[in-house]
Design an enzyme around this catalytic site. Sequence first.
Site, short mmCIF file in Angstrom:
data_model
loop_
_atom_site.label_atom_id
_atom_site.label_comp_id
_atom_site.label_asym_id
_atom_site.label_seq_id
_atom_site.Cartn_x
_atom_site.Cartn_y
_atom_site.Cartn_z
N LYS A 206 -6.37 8.68 -19.03
CA LYS A 206 -6.64 9.11 -20.69
C LYS A 206 -5.36 9.19 -21.37
CE LYS A 206 -10.59 9.95 -18.73
NZ LYS A 206 -10.48 10.43 -17.29
N TYR B 58 -14.35 18.95 -15.31
CA TYR B 58 -14.98 17.47 -15.43
C TYR B 58 -16.05 17.43 -14.18
CZ TYR B 58 -15.12 12.57 -14.40
OH TYR B 58 -15.95 11.35 -14.49
N ASP C 299 -5.09 20.58 -13.21
CA ASP C 299 -5.40 19.29 -13.87
C ASP C 299 -5.06 19.39 -15.25
OD1 ASP C 299 -6.70 17.16 -15.31
OD2 ASP C 299 -8.50 17.04 -13.64
N ARG D 281 1.00 -1.21 -0.19
CA ARG D 281 -0.05 -0.05 0.14
C ARG D 281 0.91 1.38 0.00
NH1 ARG D 281 -1.78 1.71 4.69
NH2 ARG D 281 -2.32 -0.56 5.35
O1 P1T Z 1 -11.83 8.90 -14.33
P1 P1T Z 1 -10.64 9.14 -13.47
O2 P1T Z 1 -9.41 8.38 -13.84
O3 P1T Z 1 -10.76 8.95 -12.06
O4 P1T Z 1 -10.22 10.65 -13.85
C1 P1T Z 1 -11.26 11.72 -13.37
C2 P1T Z 1 -10.92 12.97 -14.27
C3 P1T Z 1 -10.14 13.98 -13.84
N1 P1T Z 1 -9.92 15.01 -14.72
C4 P1T Z 1 -10.41 15.31 -15.89
C5 P1T Z 1 -9.74 16.62 -16.83
C6 P1T Z 1 -11.29 14.22 -16.48
O5 P1T Z 1 -11.49 14.45 -17.62
C7 P1T Z 1 -11.33 13.02 -15.90
C8 P1T Z 1 -12.14 11.93 -16.36
N2 P1T Z 1 -13.06 12.32 -17.38
C9 P1T Z 1 -13.81 11.40 -18.27
C10 P1T Z 1 -14.14 10.33 -17.83
C11 P1T Z 1 -14.49 12.08 -19.19
O6 P1T Z 1 -15.01 11.27 -20.13
O7 P1T Z 1 -14.46 13.29 -19.41
#
Ligand code: P1T
Length: 390
Positions: free
Chosen positions: A204, A107, A179, A55
């Site tokens: 992403k 987001y 971000d 962890r």
């Molecule tokens: O899905 P996750 O890995 O938890 O990430 C969240 C997140 C954080 N910041 C941005 C700018 C994001 O676009 C996202 C996740 N976004 C999508 C799933 C989407 O389709 O926009």
Amino acid sequence: MESTSIEKTARFGTLAVHAGQKPDAATGAIMTPIFQTSTYVQEAPGVHKGHEYARVSNPTRTALEGNLATLEGAAQGIAFASGVGATDAIVKSLRPGDHIVSSNDLYGGTYRLFRQVYEPFGIASSFVDMTDLAAVEQALRPETKLMWIETPTNPLIRVVDIRRLSDLAHAHGIDVAVDNTFATPYLQQPLALGADLVVHSTTKYLGGHSDVIGGAVCTSHADWVEKLRFQIKSTGAVPGPMDCFLTLRGTKTLHLRMERHCANARRLADFLDAHPKVGSVYYPGLPGDPGHELARAQMRDFGGMISFTLTDDDMDKALAVLSGTRVFSLAESLGGVESLIGHPATMTHASIPREERLAAGLSDTLIRLSVGIEDIEDLIEDLDQALAGV
Ligand code: P1T
């Protein structure tokens, strides 16, 4: 190649391939192994090889963290189980009574976390148009502790001035998190522009192949490293070694993929901009886009994300386009090699109340594209036939 010897001098593509990694000491394996273990044997209490319990740390994760930190120009990277997990660890480091200033275009999951999870614990947030410096300044309070920037924004692909907002925040003793999911460190390095923390959904572009969920925070502030390592140890949003391996494999080709994402998106934005059935196109690569000049200054290229509306603000027609593509798949997420089409109002941004969405310019009929690395002619033909069907 010893990663430590190249990290000071090499360029981005070389670092993407090598940073944070060296051949496995036990076997010579060139790829960092997937250390699928929960614990590590100690010779005597406290005498170990740098890892005690998975962890807290895992060698596959350590390699990924080193790679991401180097790409972002940070002293340290901390990998999380998801982008939301990374965001959560930062917010949890605040205290009841603290305030966050953030964007009204971000987001939907970040909005949900700030509003629905942390407001009940006494951490308030304001959501403002971050392209308007005066609006951001007005939203600051004596108790504001964190400025949360997303740029380009999700889903309106607006460009926010990291340097000017960081200067504003720092003048008020506020830390800045960016971000960087949409841009990636290949296109934009927020720490070099003055930010304190850079956050990723590695799900992403960094992972790049739509096969893993992950997140990361990179920073050079020792106090933030300590807070975030404490958070991950204490609250446990750790990524598994297989997920770290997949993400590390993704970052090796980040620079190549981003070049193609950007080139395809530029062509597709031009096509949409000239199409009679298309109303607004949101893409900073278009010379008429309000974020164009700032993007040119702040980013290496304009990214792979485009949003658009139809000339007719008609839900049935928007839905017909969303369901009418053959190469673009209708799905949430972005940044993978394959092209995706999405409907923010019902998908990624459904947790933002409709009135707030509309006030921020996010209409019910907005369509979002994650432009992949396929052949551009196929992508243009696909949207052309989908638009012909409405
Ligand atoms: O899905 P996750 O890995 O938890 O990430 C969240 C997140 C954080 N910041 C941005 C700018 C994001 O676009 C996202 C996740 N976004 C999508 C799933 C989407 O389709 O926009």
